[in-house]
Motif scaffolding. Structure first.
Motif, PDB file in Angstrom:
ATOM      1  N   VAL A 117      52.434  51.318  40.822  1.00  0.00           N
ATOM      2  CA  VAL A 117      51.332  52.240  40.530  1.00  0.00           C
ATOM      3  C   VAL A 117      51.399  52.696  39.079  1.00  0.00           C
ATOM      4  O   VAL A 117      52.458  53.074  38.581  1.00  0.00           O
ATOM      5  CB  VAL A 117      51.378  53.476  41.459  1.00  0.00           C
ATOM      6  N   VAL A 118      50.229  52.662  38.419  1.00  0.00           N
ATOM      7  CA  VAL A 118      50.105  53.103  37.033  1.00  0.00           C
ATOM      8  C   VAL A 118      49.009  54.157  36.977  1.00  0.00           C
ATOM      9  O   VAL A 118      47.858  53.898  37.355  1.00  0.00           O
ATOM     10  CB  VAL A 118      49.759  51.929  36.093  1.00  0.00           C
ATOM     11  N   LEU A 119      49.353  55.341  36.522  1.00  0.00           N
ATOM     12  CA  LEU A 119      48.413  56.457  36.426  1.00  0.00           C
ATOM     13  C   LEU A 119      47.871  56.568  35.002  1.00  0.00           C
ATOM     14  O   LEU A 119      48.643  56.649  34.046  1.00  0.00           O
ATOM     15  CB  LEU A 119      49.111  57.760  36.808  1.00  0.00           C
ATOM     16  N   LEU A 120      46.561  56.584  34.867  1.00  0.00           N
ATOM     17  CA  LEU A 120      45.909  56.823  33.578  1.00  0.00           C
ATOM     18  C   LEU A 120      45.713  58.328  33.448  1.00  0.00           C
ATOM     19  O   LEU A 120      44.688  58.882  33.852  1.00  0.00           O
ATOM     20  CB  LEU A 120      44.573  56.080  33.489  1.00  0.00           C
ATOM     21  N   GLU A 121      46.715  58.991  32.904  1.00  0.00           N
ATOM     22  CA  GLU A 121      46.766  60.454  32.883  1.00  0.00           C
ATOM     23  C   GLU A 121      45.582  61.079  32.167  1.00  0.00           C
ATOM     24  O   GLU A 121      45.073  62.125  32.585  1.00  0.00           O
ATOM     25  CB  GLU A 121      48.085  60.899  32.236  1.00  0.00           C
ATOM     26  N   LEU A 167      43.250  45.398  49.770  1.00  0.00           N
ATOM     27  CA  LEU A 167      44.274  45.181  48.743  1.00  0.00           C
ATOM     28  C   LEU A 167      45.214  44.053  49.147  1.00  0.00           C
ATOM     29  O   LEU A 167      45.526  43.172  48.339  1.00  0.00           O
ATOM     30  CB  LEU A 167      45.074  46.464  48.512  1.00  0.00           C
ATOM     31  N   LYS A 168      45.666  44.072  50.379  1.00  0.00           N
ATOM     32  CA  LYS A 168      46.580  43.031  50.864  1.00  0.00           C
ATOM     33  C   LYS A 168      45.885  41.675  50.898  1.00  0.00           C
ATOM     34  O   LYS A 168      46.471  40.658  50.510  1.00  0.00           O
ATOM     35  CB  LYS A 168      47.110  43.395  52.256  1.00  0.00           C
ATOM     36  N   ARG A 169      44.644  41.648  51.365  1.00  0.00           N
ATOM     37  CA  ARG A 169      43.907  40.389  51.444  1.00  0.00           C
ATOM     38  C   ARG A 169      43.725  39.760  50.062  1.00  0.00           C
ATOM     39  O   ARG A 169      43.800  38.550  49.906  1.00  0.00           O
ATOM     40  CB  ARG A 169      42.528  40.622  52.084  1.00  0.00           C
ATOM     41  N   GLU A 170      43.542  40.602  49.056  1.00  0.00           N
ATOM     42  CA  GLU A 170      43.337  40.114  47.688  1.00  0.00           C
ATOM     43  C   GLU A 170      44.645  39.852  46.949  1.00  0.00           C
ATOM     44  O   GLU A 170      44.627  39.408  45.806  1.00  0.00           O
ATOM     45  CB  GLU A 170      42.478  41.106  46.897  1.00  0.00           C
ATOM     46  N   GLY A 171      45.762  40.162  47.563  1.00  0.00           N
ATOM     47  CA  GLY A 171      47.055  39.928  46.922  1.00  0.00           C
ATOM     48  C   GLY A 171      47.355  40.890  45.785  1.00  0.00           C
ATOM     49  O   GLY A 171      48.119  40.578  44.872  1.00  0.00           O
ATOM     50  N   ILE A 172      46.780  42.083  45.840  1.00  0.00           N
ATOM     51  CA  ILE A 172      46.997  43.091  44.796  1.00  0.00           C
ATOM     52  C   ILE A 172      48.428  43.610  44.886  1.00  0.00           C
ATOM     53  O   ILE A 172      48.919  43.949  45.968  1.00  0.00           O
ATOM     54  CB  ILE A 172      45.996  44.256  44.941  1.00  0.00           C
ATOM     55  N   GLU A 173      49.090  43.673  43.741  1.00  0.00           N
ATOM     56  CA  GLU A 173      50.447  44.214  43.670  1.00  0.00           C
ATOM     57  C   GLU A 173      50.527  45.484  42.833  1.00  0.00           C
ATOM     58  O   GLU A 173      51.413  46.297  43.027  1.00  0.00           O
ATOM     59  CB  GLU A 173      51.388  43.174  43.066  1.00  0.00           C
ATOM     60  N   ARG A 174      49.596  45.631  41.873  1.00  0.00           N
ATOM     61  CA  ARG A 174      49.614  46.805  40.979  1.00  0.00           C
ATOM     62  C   ARG A 174      48.288  47.544  41.098  1.00  0.00           C
ATOM     63  O   ARG A 174      47.219  46.935  41.032  1.00  0.00           O
ATOM     64  CB  ARG A 174      49.825  46.394  39.528  1.00  0.00           C
ATOM     65  N   MET A 231      51.183  39.874  37.561  1.00  0.00           N
ATOM     66  CA  MET A 231      51.026  40.700  38.743  1.00  0.00           C
ATOM     67  C   MET A 231      49.540  41.009  38.913  1.00  0.00           C
ATOM     68  O   MET A 231      48.904  41.502  38.001  1.00  0.00           O
ATOM     69  CB  MET A 231      51.833  41.988  38.546  1.00  0.00           C
ATOM     70  N   LYS A 232      48.989  40.698  40.075  1.00  0.00           N
ATOM     71  CA  LYS A 232      47.568  40.925  40.327  1.00  0.00           C
ATOM     72  C   LYS A 232      47.305  42.420  40.483  1.00  0.00           C
ATOM     73  O   LYS A 232      47.984  43.107  41.239  1.00  0.00           O
ATOM     74  CB  LYS A 232      47.111  40.169  41.570  1.00  0.00           C
ATOM     75  N   SER A 233      46.296  42.911  39.739  1.00  0.00           N
ATOM     76  CA  SER A 233      46.055  44.349  39.642  1.00  0.00           C
ATOM     77  C   SER A 233      44.632  44.710  40.011  1.00  0.00           C
ATOM     78  O   SER A 233      43.742  43.849  40.056  1.00  0.00           O
ATOM     79  CB  SER A 233      46.315  44.820  38.205  1.00  0.00           C
ATOM     80  N   ILE A 234      44.426  46.005  40.218  1.00  0.00           N
ATOM     81  CA  ILE A 234      43.105  46.578  40.437  1.00  0.00           C
ATOM     82  C   ILE A 234      43.103  47.975  39.828  1.00  0.00           C
ATOM     83  O   ILE A 234      44.153  48.609  39.710  1.00  0.00           O
ATOM     84  CB  ILE A 234      42.762  46.643  41.947  1.00  0.00           C
ATOM     85  N   TYR A 235      41.929  48.441  39.431  1.00  0.00           N
ATOM     86  CA  TYR A 235      41.766  49.803  38.930  1.00  0.00           C
ATOM     87  C   TYR A 235      40.960  50.592  39.952  1.00  0.00           C
ATOM     88  O   TYR A 235      39.804  50.277  40.218  1.00  0.00           O
ATOM     89  CB  TYR A 235      41.067  49.783  37.577  1.00  0.00           C
ATOM     90  N   LEU A 236      41.583  51.615  40.547  1.00  0.00           N
ATOM     91  CA  LEU A 236      40.909  52.490  41.495  1.00  0.00           C
ATOM     92  C   LEU A 236      40.405  53.734  40.772  1.00  0.00           C
ATOM     93  O   LEU A 236      41.194  54.496  40.201  1.00  0.00           O
ATOM     94  CB  LEU A 236      41.855  52.920  42.620  1.00  0.00           C
ATOM     95  N   ARG A 253      37.558  45.709  33.125  1.00  0.00           N
ATOM     96  CA  ARG A 253      36.643  44.587  33.372  1.00  0.00           C
ATOM     97  C   ARG A 253      36.812  43.495  32.322  1.00  0.00           C
ATOM     98  O   ARG A 253      36.811  42.310  32.650  1.00  0.00           O
ATOM     99  CB  ARG A 253      35.200  45.089  33.385  1.00  0.00           C
ATOM    100  N   SER A 254      36.971  43.896  31.058  1.00  0.00           N
ATOM    101  CA  SER A 254      37.116  42.900  29.986  1.00  0.00           C
ATOM    102  C   SER A 254      38.406  42.099  30.118  1.00  0.00           C
ATOM    103  O   SER A 254      38.495  40.968  29.645  1.00  0.00           O
ATOM    104  CB  SER A 254      37.053  43.572  28.613  1.00  0.00           C
ATOM    105  N   LYS A 255      39.413  42.674  30.775  1.00  0.00           N
ATOM    106  CA  LYS A 255      40.698  41.993  30.992  1.00  0.00           C
ATOM    107  C   LYS A 255      40.717  41.233  32.323  1.00  0.00           C
ATOM    108  O   LYS A 255      41.740  40.686  32.720  1.00  0.00           O
ATOM    109  CB  LYS A 255      41.841  43.007  30.993  1.00  0.00           C
ATOM    110  N   GLY A 256      39.577  41.258  33.037  1.00  0.00           N
ATOM    111  CA  GLY A 256      39.498  40.551  34.314  1.00  0.00           C
ATOM    112  C   GLY A 256      40.147  41.293  35.468  1.00  0.00           C
ATOM    113  O   GLY A 256      40.415  40.700  36.516  1.00  0.00           O
ATOM    114  N   ILE A 257      40.396  42.584  35.286  1.00  0.00           N
ATOM    115  CA  ILE A 257      40.989  43.396  36.349  1.00  0.00           C
ATOM    116  C   ILE A 257      39.850  44.008  37.163  1.00  0.00           C
ATOM    117  O   ILE A 257      38.995  44.705  36.609  1.00  0.00           O
ATOM    118  CB  ILE A 257      41.904  44.488  35.762  1.00  0.00           C
TER     119      ILE A 257
END
Length: 191
Positions: free
Chosen positions: A155-159, A122-129, A1-6, A47-51
Motif C-alpha cells: 500500500v502506498v498513500l498519497l498523503e 483486485l485479485k482477479r486483475e492480479g493487483i499487488e500494489r 508489480m501490478k498496481s491500481i490507484y484507488l 493514467r499516463s503510466k498505464g496504472i
C-alpha cells in the motif's frame, strides 16, 4: 508489480464547495490543501503510466436503507439525506472525471473492502500494489490502508491528496497508519 490507484470518497457532498460538507472544516481543509487539483494531477499521472484508476464512493439508496441509523457516522448521513448513490452529492467530483471502464466501487460502510466487490476485482486483475488517497484521512483512508495491508497488498498513500476536518487530525491519522504503508506525495508516486 501490478498496481491500481484507488480514489476514495471524492464526492460532491464531501468535497465540492457547494456540497453538504463544502463549508465545514473538512471542506476548508480540502480547499486549503488543494486536494481536488492534486488528486486530478495524480489521476492524470497514474493514467499516463498505464496504472488503472478506480473510484470508491460511500453512497446509499434514496431511502438510505443501507445506513445504520444508530451509527455516529451513518445515522446523520441518513437523517440529512446526503450521499445518495444516483444524486449529484453522491457522485465523484467532476474535476476528477472517471473514464469509461474505470471501476465504481460503492460502499455502505467506512472500509471499501466491507461487503463490496473490490477484493474480488483486485485479485482477479492480479493487483499487488494499491496507491490510495481521499477524504477523510481518519476514516476511509485509514480503513483502506489497514484492510489492504491485512490482505497482503503493498500500500502506498498519497498523503498530499488526503484531508481530514483538521490538519492535526490528518497528521495524526497519517502517523498512525505509516507503519502499514509507504507514505509519499503525488509528485513522487507512480514511478
Amino acid at each position: 508489480m501490478k498496481s491500481i490507484y484507488l480514489v476514495l470518497d471524492m464526492q460532491n457532498d464531501l468535497i465540492h464547495e457547494d456540497g453538504a460538507s463544502g463549508k465545514s472544516p473538512l471542506g476548508e481543509q480540502v480547499r486549503s490543501r488543494e486536494i481536488i487539483a492534486r488528486t486530478a494531477a495524480a489521476i492524470d499521472k497514474a493514467r499516463s503510466k498505464g496504472i488503472p484508476v478506480a473510484f470508491v464512493r460511500v453512497a446509499f439508496s434514496d431511502d438510505h436503507r443501507e445506513a445504520n441509523p444508530n451509527s455516529q457516522v451513518f445515522g446523520p448521513i441518513a437523517k440529512n439525506g446526503i450521499l445518495k448513490m444516483n444524486a449529484w452529492g453522491g457522485q465523484v467530483h467532476a474535476a476528477l472525471a472517471p473514464q469509461a471502464g474505470e471501476w465504481d466501487i460503492v460502499k455502505h460502510r467506512v472500509s471499501p473492502f466491507y461487503q463490496t466487490r473490490l477484493e474480488l476485482l483486485l485479485k482477479r486483475e492480479g493487483i499487488e500494489r494499491i496507491y490510495c488517497s481521499g477524504v477523510s484521512t481518519q476514516a476511509v483512508v485509514q480503513a483502506t490502508v489497514r484492510d489492504a495491508h491485512d490482505r497482503d497488498f503493498d500500500v502506498v498513500l498519497l498523503e498530499d491528496c488526503c484531508a481530514s476536518p483538521s490538519a492535526q487530525e490528518h497528521a495524526n491519522s497519517v502517523a498512525s497508519i505509516g507503519r502499514f504503508c509507504t507514505v509519499t506525495t503525488a509528485d513522487a508516486a507512480f514511478d
